[in-house]
Design an enzyme around this catalytic site. Structure first.
Site, short mmCIF file in Angstrom:
data_model
loop_
_atom_site.label_atom_id
_atom_site.label_comp_id
_atom_site.label_asym_id
_atom_site.label_seq_id
_atom_site.Cartn_x
_atom_site.Cartn_y
_atom_site.Cartn_z
N CYS A 57 0.83 -1.31 -0.09
CA CYS A 57 -0.12 0.04 0.20
C CYS A 57 0.86 1.21 -0.08
O CYS A 57 0.43 2.05 -0.74
CB CYS A 57 -0.75 0.07 1.11
SG CYS A 57 -1.96 -1.50 1.33
C1 BEZ Z 1 0.56 -4.79 2.08
O1 BEZ Z 1 -0.20 -3.80 1.56
O2 BEZ Z 1 1.75 -4.86 1.72
C2 BEZ Z 1 -0.17 -6.12 2.28
C3 BEZ Z 1 -1.23 -6.01 2.89
C4 BEZ Z 1 -1.90 -7.27 3.24
C5 BEZ Z 1 -1.35 -8.54 3.01
C6 BEZ Z 1 -0.09 -8.48 2.17
C7 BEZ Z 1 0.45 -7.09 1.83
#
Ligand code: BEZ
Length: 211
Positions: free
Chosen positions: A45
């Protein structure tokens, strides 16, 4: 209930990092990209938000407003924004909705319980100036989305609206396009006076208009 293409995007009010937003009033006559991310302080994100902020000029050129959402509160978003700027070299320059009570996540069906009970999946809704939902995308949490692709689809939809053309497989800006089947040849003569390459009666290829 799932939101489908052609539906009117549900309206909502929300607290965001840029102040309160009433969605339909906020977007007014613009296009909008509403996208969710699973959780604050997560790596994928962080990269998505930084990259999307870097595309601000590209979104503005297309009359598109961007708004993000996660089911974390605003004070958490504010702290995370500092990390995004530090690691991605770009400050977030669009509102991020704090949806701790999941009101909007539920309204837009952004939580898929068989994937996760608590986190939003990576949803994208592209909404047109008439508030119609024109594109929905759902990615899993661990796969970052391609925001260049989202711009490409917006370009395609805006060409269809303006010139009644469709875009073929793997189309890129400047490539040839296709006259939509709903336009008959008589009408097409007026719209495309330089003619077209009729490979089949239903496959009429023209230079991209407006280039
Ligand atoms: C991320 O945003 O990096 C993420 C969020 C949930 C699970 C795996 C990655």
């Amino acid at each position: 209930m799932a939101i489908r293409l052609g539906d009117i995007a549900p309206d909502f009010t929300a607290e965001t990092t840029d102040g309160p937003v009433s969605f339909h009033d906020w977007k007014k006559d613009s296009w909008a990209v509403l996208f969710s991310h699973p959780k604050d302080f997560t790596p994928v994100c962080t990269t998505e938000l930084g990259y999307t902020a870097k595309l601000k000029g590209e979104f503005e050129k297309r009359n598109v407003k961007v708004i993000g959402l996660s089911v974390d509160p605003l004070d958490s978003h504010e702290k995370w924004k500092k990390d995004i700027e530090e690691t991605q070299g770009q400050a977030v320059n669009f509102p991020m909705i704090g949806d701790a009570d999941r009101k909007i996540a539920d309204l837009y069906d952004m939580i898929h319980p068989n994937a996760s009970d608590t986190m939003t999946v990576r949803s994208v809704f592209v909404i047109d100036p008439n508030n119609k939902v024109r594109l929905t995308i759902t990615y899993p949490a661990a796969t970052g989305r391609n925001f260049d692709e989202i711009l490409r689809v917006i370009d395609s939809m805006q060409l269809t609206d303006k010139y009644k053309v469709a875009t073929p497989v793997n189309w890129k800006d400047g490539d040839d396009v296709i006259i939509v089947p709903a336009v008959d040849n008589e009408t097409a003569k007026g719209l495309f006076p330089d003619g077209w390459d009729e490979q089949k009666p239903y496959l009429r290829v023209v230079k991209q208009p407006g280039k």
